[in-house]
Write a protein that holds these residues in place. Structure first.
Motif, short mmCIF file in Angstrom:
data_model
loop_
_atom_site.label_atom_id
_atom_site.label_comp_id
_atom_site.label_asym_id
_atom_site.label_seq_id
_atom_site.Cartn_x
_atom_site.Cartn_y
_atom_site.Cartn_z
N THR A 298 0.84 -1.19 0.00
CA THR A 298 0.00 0.00 0.00
C THR A 298 0.88 1.24 0.00
O THR A 298 2.08 1.17 0.33
CB THR A 298 -0.94 0.01 1.22
N THR A 301 -0.56 6.79 2.12
CA THR A 301 -1.88 7.32 2.49
C THR A 301 -2.86 6.20 2.85
O THR A 301 -3.86 6.45 3.51
CB THR A 301 -2.48 8.15 1.34
N GLY A 302 -2.60 5.03 2.38
CA GLY A 302 -3.53 3.93 2.57
C GLY A 302 -4.69 3.93 1.59
O GLY A 302 -5.61 3.11 1.69
N ASP A 303 -4.63 4.84 0.60
CA ASP A 303 -5.73 4.94 -0.37
C ASP A 303 -5.50 4.04 -1.59
O ASP A 303 -6.42 3.87 -2.41
CB ASP A 303 -5.89 6.39 -0.85
N ALA A 305 -3.83 0.24 -2.80
CA ALA A 305 -3.26 -1.05 -2.38
C ALA A 305 -3.18 -1.97 -3.59
O ALA A 305 -3.94 -1.84 -4.56
CB ALA A 305 -4.11 -1.68 -1.29
#
Length: 389
Positions: A298, A301-303, A305
């Motif tokens: 990922t 930002t985790g936006d 993956a």
């Protein structure tokens, strides 16, 4: 895929001819014109590797190799043979079953909605030039493992379906080759579109070429060629026959499947464990090892993956990890798992041996472990045990 059992003639097309270097040059050009990505051997970074070829000039003319357990060196030859070398660090598995393949990616939009996009299989039309008979068999094994049965791999099939295979029969085996013991060479008997046998003698440098599929015959018809003559046929057959007698290694003349089954508690496993680093090099260079794992990555930002599939090895301690720990916690158990699967239980899963006798695992083992030596040692120990009073 090429039909591995039948050689089909195209009416009016040649099934056998003799090519010179101009014919080999034109072969690459014809395949490129047909929209194929041509992969073949070339010299780079001190090794003979597999790479995309824009012309036959990139072939390793005049290069050979010196092989031994844990040793690999390229060397200059006295002639300009293009295929007088043994297996290098790569196999065709690198293209049909790549080391890393993305399976899907996911995006989280500002409104919080998550969208997942599966990765479409890569569309590529390969032509493999210089496939050794042992590697032909390895491809057939991968076809069975990854393209047959209930669990077919679409990524593999997208690369394999329609691949054009140009075999090159072995005329100069390496010191670590043992294809004769495994029944996989040095002659190419099936599974190819075209097969070449290189001849370098007083009559010149040429290639006896025969077709093994309708497309192979059609390609051969487009090449500058001359009719196959008996002296070239005889020289090609003699070179292959002599190669069979000059194998650098051999397996013990016993049923290897039974040998592996009956020696699970042999003391020899302790000896090899003292030398094995559990590095997994042998599985990475093996043309039939197919195990994989998955990893998720990922961004910060985790936006975004992604999930990737990558090669894995049964030598990895985590390969057999369960909630209570690894099933095979010792190097002894991991090496034994690899060898007994390769030579023994592979038959139970896939109706064949998993070893084709290419010798790559011997060459690229940093401590020089030789599976043929281990098989002989296990056989000798079993014989002593049986004859003991």
């Amino acid at each position: 895929m090429t039909d591995p059992e039948n050689t089909v003639a195209v009416p009016g097309a040649p099934t056998e001819a003799v090519l010179d270097r101009d014919g080999l040059d034109e072969l690459v050009r014809v395949l490129v014109r047909r929209g194929r990505t041509v992969i073949g051997p070339t010299v780079r970074d001190g090794a003979i590797v597999l790479d995309e070829l824009e012309s036959a000039d990139a072939l390793p003319y005049g290069w050979g190799v010196e092989l031994e357990a844990g040793q690999y060196r390229v060397r200059r030859r006295a002639d300009q043979a293009a295929f007088a070398h043994s297996a290098g660090p790569q196999s065709w598995k690198s293209f049909l079953h790549p080391e890393r393949v993305r399976q899907w990616s996911a995006e989280r939009r500002p409104d919080g909605v998550l969208s997942v996009r599966p990765e479409a299989p890569q569309s590529v039309s390969y032509a493999f030039l210089g496939v050794r008979p042992c590697d032909l068999r390895a491809i057939r094994i991968l076809d069975r493992v990854m393209g047959g049965g209930r669990y077919r791999d679409p990524a593999y099939l997208s690369r394999r379906t329609g691949a054009f295979l140009i075999a090159v029969e072995c005329t100069e085996p390496g010191a670590t080759c043992f294809c004769v013991s495994m029944g996989t060479g040095p002659a190419a008997d099936a599974g190819f579109d075209l097969a070449l046998t290189e001849v370098v003698d007083a009559a010149g440098h040429r290639f006896l070429c025969r077709s093994g599929s309708p497309e192979g015959a059609a390609v051969l018809a487009e090449l500058p060629r001359r009719d196959a003559d008996e002296p070239t046929r005889a020289a090609a057959a003699s070179a292959v026959s002599e190669a069979a007698e000059r194998m650098g290694r051999s397996m013990p003349p016993v049923d290897l499947r039974t040998l592996m089954r009956d020696t699970l508690e042999a003391e020899r496993w302790d000896d090899v464990t003292a030398r094995c680093l559990s590095c997994g090099n042998c599985t990475m260079v093996c043309p039939t090892c197919f195990c994989t794992t998955t990893e998720d990555v990922t961004d910060l930002t985790g936006d975004h993956a992604e999930r990737w599939r990558r090669w894995d090895s049964c030598y990895d301690l985590d390969f057999s990890l369960l909630h209570g720990g690894p099933v095979r916690a010792t190097p002894r158990s991991r090496y034994r798992q690899w060898l007994t699967h390769k030579l023994g239980t592979w038959h139970d899963q896939f109706d064949s041996s998993g070893c084709v006798g290419c010798g790559r695992c011997i060459v690229w083992c940093p401590t020089g472990i030789d599976l043929t030596e281990e098989a002989h040692a296990l056989h000798q120990e079993a014989t002593r045990t049986e004859s003991a009073p």
